[in-house]
Motif scaffolding. Structure first.
Motif, PDB file in Angstrom:
ATOM      1  N   HIS A  81      -4.607  43.592  75.073  1.00 47.97           N
ATOM      2  CA  HIS A  81      -3.989  44.879  75.382  1.00 47.97           C
ATOM      3  C   HIS A  81      -4.666  45.594  76.556  1.00 47.97           C
ATOM      4  N   GLU A  82      -5.675  44.982  77.135  1.00 48.79           N
ATOM      5  CA  GLU A  82      -6.343  45.599  78.286  1.00 48.79           C
ATOM      6  C   GLU A  82      -5.376  45.670  79.463  1.00 48.79           C
ATOM      7  N   ILE A  83      -5.303  46.827  80.088  1.00 44.58           N
ATOM      8  CA  ILE A  83      -4.371  47.005  81.211  1.00 44.58           C
ATOM      9  C   ILE A  83      -5.029  46.468  82.482  1.00 44.58           C
ATOM     10  N   MET A  84      -5.059  45.161  82.574  1.00 47.13           N
ATOM     11  CA  MET A  84      -5.584  44.438  83.726  1.00 47.13           C
ATOM     12  C   MET A  84      -5.015  43.028  83.673  1.00 47.13           C
ATOM     13  N   GLY A  85      -5.061  42.335  84.795  1.00 47.43           N
ATOM     14  CA  GLY A  85      -4.542  40.978  84.808  1.00 47.43           C
ATOM     15  C   GLY A  85      -5.371  40.067  83.922  1.00 47.43           C
ATOM     16  N   PRO A  86      -4.813  38.928  83.507  1.00 44.86           N
ATOM     17  CA  PRO A  86      -5.592  37.973  82.715  1.00 44.86           C
ATOM     18  C   PRO A  86      -6.873  37.576  83.449  1.00 44.86           C
ATOM     19  N   LYS A  87      -7.962  37.430  82.692  1.00 47.28           N
ATOM     20  CA  LYS A  87      -9.242  37.095  83.307  1.00 47.28           C
ATOM     21  C   LYS A  87      -9.232  35.666  83.829  1.00 47.28           C
ATOM     22  N   LYS A  88      -9.920  35.489  84.965  1.00 45.27           N
ATOM     23  CA  LYS A  88      -9.916  34.189  85.632  1.00 45.27           C
ATOM     24  C   LYS A  88     -10.505  33.097  84.750  1.00 45.27           C
ATOM     25  N   LYS A  89     -11.555  33.416  83.986  1.00 43.00           N
ATOM     26  CA  LYS A  89     -12.198  32.378  83.173  1.00 43.00           C
ATOM     27  C   LYS A  89     -11.245  31.849  82.105  1.00 43.00           C
ATOM     28  N   HIS A  90     -10.382  32.717  81.588  1.00 40.49           N
ATOM     29  CA  HIS A  90      -9.424  32.266  80.590  1.00 40.49           C
ATOM     30  C   HIS A  90      -8.307  31.442  81.234  1.00 40.49           C
ATOM     31  N   LEU A  91      -7.859  31.869  82.403  1.00 43.56           N
ATOM     32  CA  LEU A  91      -6.827  31.102  83.110  1.00 43.56           C
ATOM     33  C   LEU A  91      -7.357  29.735  83.523  1.00 43.56           C
ATOM     34  N   ASP A  92      -8.594  29.690  84.001  1.00 49.18           N
ATOM     35  CA  ASP A  92      -9.190  28.410  84.403  1.00 49.18           C
ATOM     36  C   ASP A  92      -9.295  27.461  83.225  1.00 49.18           C
ATOM     37  N   TYR A  93      -9.663  27.994  82.065  1.00 49.67           N
ATOM     38  CA  TYR A  93      -9.773  27.135  80.881  1.00 49.67           C
ATOM     39  C   TYR A  93      -8.404  26.567  80.495  1.00 49.67           C
ATOM     40  N   LEU A  94      -7.370  27.391  80.549  1.00 51.79           N
ATOM     41  CA  LEU A  94      -6.033  26.919  80.188  1.00 51.79           C
ATOM     42  C   LEU A  94      -5.515  25.901  81.204  1.00 51.79           C
ATOM     43  N   ILE A  95      -5.850  26.099  82.479  1.00 53.19           N
ATOM     44  CA  ILE A  95      -5.483  25.097  83.496  1.00 53.19           C
ATOM     45  C   ILE A  95      -6.152  23.774  83.179  1.00 53.19           C
ATOM     46  N   HIS A  96      -7.434  23.850  82.815  1.00 55.62           N
ATOM     47  CA  HIS A  96      -8.171  22.638  82.433  1.00 55.62           C
ATOM     48  C   HIS A  96      -7.498  21.963  81.236  1.00 55.62           C
ATOM     49  N   THR A 137       4.875  36.665  73.632  1.00 47.58           N
ATOM     50  CA  THR A 137       5.936  37.474  74.238  1.00 47.58           C
ATOM     51  C   THR A 137       6.789  38.185  73.187  1.00 47.58           C
ATOM     52  N   THR A 138       6.562  37.893  71.919  1.00 48.60           N
ATOM     53  CA  THR A 138       7.278  38.613  70.853  1.00 48.60           C
ATOM     54  C   THR A 138       6.557  39.902  70.479  1.00 48.60           C
ATOM     55  N   ASN A 139       5.425  40.162  71.116  1.00 46.46           N
ATOM     56  CA  ASN A 139       4.677  41.381  70.844  1.00 46.46           C
ATOM     57  C   ASN A 139       5.467  42.607  71.308  1.00 46.46           C
ATOM     58  N   THR A 140       5.198  43.726  70.707  1.00 57.07           N
ATOM     59  CA  THR A 140       5.918  44.956  71.081  1.00 57.07           C
ATOM     60  C   THR A 140       5.279  45.670  72.266  1.00 57.07           C
ATOM     61  N   SER A 141       4.059  45.278  72.626  1.00 55.57           N
ATOM     62  CA  SER A 141       3.353  45.933  73.728  1.00 55.57           C
ATOM     63  C   SER A 141       3.741  45.310  75.067  1.00 55.57           C
ATOM     64  N   TRP A 142       4.095  46.148  76.026  1.00 52.80           N
ATOM     65  CA  TRP A 142       4.462  45.641  77.347  1.00 52.80           C
ATOM     66  C   TRP A 142       3.289  44.935  78.004  1.00 52.80           C
ATOM     67  N   VAL A 143       2.056  45.357  77.704  1.00 56.17           N
ATOM     68  CA  VAL A 143       0.882  44.741  78.321  1.00 56.17           C
ATOM     69  C   VAL A 143       0.751  43.280  77.892  1.00 56.17           C
ATOM     70  N   VAL A 144       0.832  43.052  76.580  1.00 60.20           N
ATOM     71  CA  VAL A 144       0.696  41.691  76.052  1.00 60.20           C
ATOM     72  C   VAL A 144       1.805  40.789  76.576  1.00 60.20           C
ATOM     73  N   VAL A 145       3.036  41.277  76.576  1.00 56.20           N
ATOM     74  CA  VAL A 145       4.175  40.471  77.025  1.00 56.20           C
ATOM     75  C   VAL A 145       4.065  40.160  78.517  1.00 56.20           C
ATOM     76  N   PHE A 146       3.746  41.170  79.305  1.00 53.28           N
ATOM     77  CA  PHE A 146       3.637  40.977  80.753  1.00 53.28           C
ATOM     78  C   PHE A 146       2.534  39.956  81.077  1.00 53.28           C
ATOM     79  N   LYS A 147       1.397  40.082  80.403  1.00 52.90           N
ATOM     80  CA  LYS A 147       0.289  39.160  80.661  1.00 52.90           C
ATOM     81  C   LYS A 147       0.608  37.745  80.180  1.00 52.90           C
ATOM     82  N   SER A 148       1.441  37.623  79.166  1.00 47.87           N
ATOM     83  CA  SER A 148       1.887  36.295  78.721  1.00 47.87           C
ATOM     84  C   SER A 148       2.740  35.623  79.797  1.00 47.87           C
ATOM     85  N   LEU A 149       3.617  36.404  80.423  1.00 45.29           N
ATOM     86  CA  LEU A 149       4.440  35.861  81.508  1.00 45.29           C
ATOM     87  C   LEU A 149       3.588  35.489  82.715  1.00 45.29           C
TER      88      LEU A 149
END
Length: 508
Positions: free
Chosen positions: A32-47, A67-79
């Protein structure tokens, strides 16, 4: 809401319990943090997308679930996470998305928790449509337009007429879905939508470059096409001009939000005379009256148009190459930092002696640091007795303290992990003593002063070495105890044979 919510922490903990590292990382990338996904998490998922033992459907389902979450932050960051994996992850990921009948069903998404939720919900609906179209395009052509090979021998330049006329409309649809995001600079107000815009900006550059090369190929073939093909080609070119205007507006937004001008390509439109020449050629094929135009003038118009579009394509390619180079340099810098950190960790570790220290740890004593052992040297004799010069036997002084530390009447551990018989305090060995070795008893010969043969007890104590029981050491041996010095294997076997002191077979 800023920072990770209690729900984020509980969800991550649940996946920790189930042992799903992938799902846990997806949750951490879409908090729910209003910031883009953290790079370390994205790098791990790419791996993870590059690991054959990772379940790609499970990874995708974890993102769909978020993306079924009701929070726009969670859904947007999932996309955002999904697009990041489509662009930078293994192709298996986008292949799986393309194989699904349905992807994101967010056309009615609306976060009513606040004014910001209302505003961001609009962009979530547009963004999800683009990702759906990106997956559908891959399903139709079996490759990603943003990753396709470009240049004179690129995929779009080498297509034949029939395939080209079918492919360009697909890339047009994807371009339309991207440009429909339709964001203004003053609407990029938080880190989440900014992260989405940056991914769309990079996709727009690569996508339009492929689109542009398809149009160049179309123009080069246009005057040799059939009438129906020319009609389709003319319609495609008119739509291309419209999209060129829209991409120009999209790039202006990028410049307004601080993207470096050198990272924004220049657009060079084809001369308007080209459109007129294309329309006249189609009219002539339909039998309409048109003003005569020489082949030379037509060729000149076409050449100028292709040159302008090629210049645009070159500009887009340079920007893309610059980004790839920057990403490569960033990765090299990261690897260098990891290497330096590893070297620092190794330098902080304690050093260990590797040359002349004994590998056996003793209690209450010090380890001998005598010169290296020469196992092939011939032992010398003094006063009719053998004097072992080798450090193989000098280790006895090292283990003396541990033997002497035992109380009288208790078995004492030896250097060979065996046990010797209890010795009176007055008979404790002294540091100057040597090993009591009975070489002839190995061969069944009577030991001096007794009738017991070592061979009679070979099953009980053959691996129980001991130290000498008197201060005379090796020099107290009789003339019968002679070493077979010319055979190292026999000497060591004889030494082992005398290690039966625990069963009463030692010399007295």
């Amino acid at each position: 809401m800023s920072g990770q919510s209690i729900t984020d922490r509980i969800t991550a903990a649940q996946h920790s319990v189930t042992g799903s590292a992938v799902s846990k990382t997806v949750c951490k990338a879409t908090t729910h943090e209003i910031m883009g996904p953290k790079k370390k998490h994205l790098d791990y998922l790419i791996h993870c997308t590059n690991e054959m033992n990772v379940n790609i459907p499970q990874l995708a389902d974890s993102l769909f679930e978020r993306t079924t979450n009701t929070s726009w932050v969670v859904v947007f960051k999932s996309l955002i996470t999904t697009q990041h994996l489509m662009v930078y992850g293994n192709e298996r990921f986008v292949q799986y998305l393309a194989s699904r009948n349905t992807l994101f069903n967010l056309s009615n998404f609306l976060d009513k928790s606040g004014l910001q939720g209302y505003d961001m919900s609009t962009f979530i609906r547009r963004y999800s449509r683009y990702l759906n179209e990106k997956a559908v395009s891959y399903r139709q052509v079996a490759f990603d337009f943003t990753k396709v090979k470009r240049g004179v021998d690129g995929v779009m330049r080498m297509m034949n007429t029939e395939k080209l006329l079918k492919t360009i409309p697909i890339i047009q649809n994807q371009m339309d879905a991207l440009l429909d995001f339709n964001v203004n600079a003053n609407e990029l107000t938080n880190g989440v939508i900014n992260a989405a815009f940056m991914l769309l900006f990079k996709d727009s550059i690569r996508l339009f470059a492929a689109y542009n090369e398809g149009i160049i190929n179309l123009l080069e073939k246009y005057f040799d096409m059939k009438k129906t093909q020319c009609k389709e080609g003319l319609d495609i070119y008119k739509k291309f001009l419209t999209r060129m205007t829209r991409i120009s507006e999209f790039l202006k937004v990028a410049e307004q939000v601080g993207i470096d001008r050198g990272d924004i390509p220049d657009l060079s439109q084809a001369p308007s005379s080209l459109l007129e020449a294309l329309e006249q050629h189609l009219a002539s094929l339909e039998g309409k009256k048109v003003k005569d135009s020489t082949a030379a003038s037509r060729a000149s118009t076409l050449s100028n148009a292709v040159s302008s579009l090629a210049s645009t394509g070159m500009s887009f390619t340079k920007v893309d190459e610059r980004e790839k180079q920057a990403a490569l340099e960033e990765e090299q810098a990261r690897l260098k930092a990891l290497k330096e950190q590893r070297l620092k960790e190794l330098s902080k570790r304690p050093s260990f002696a590797t040359t002349d220290t004994s590998p056996v740890s003793t209690t209450g004593g010090t380890i001998s640091t005598a010169p290296a052992i020469d196992l092939f040297s011939t032992p010398s004799c003094s006063n009719g007795a053998l004097k072992m010069e080798s450090d193989l036997f000098d280790l006895q002084s090292t283990f003396q303290p541990s033997m002497q530390s035992g109380s009288a009447g208790l078995p004492v551990a030896t250097a060979w992990a065996g046990y010797s018989t209890p010795q009176p305090a007055s008979q404790q060995p002294t540091p100057s003593g040597g090993l009591q070795v009975d070489f002839e008893s190995v061969f069944g010969v009577k030991a001096a002063g007794g009738n017991v043969l070592v061979s009679d007890d070979i099953s009980g104590s053959i691996l129980k070495p001991t130290l000498a029981g008197s201060s005379q050491g090796l020099c107290s041996m009789t003339n019968q105890d002679r070493l077979v010095s010319d055979d190292l294997d026999s000497s060591l076997a004889n030494l082992v044979g005398n290690l039966g002191i625990g069963n009463g077979t030692s010399k007295k």
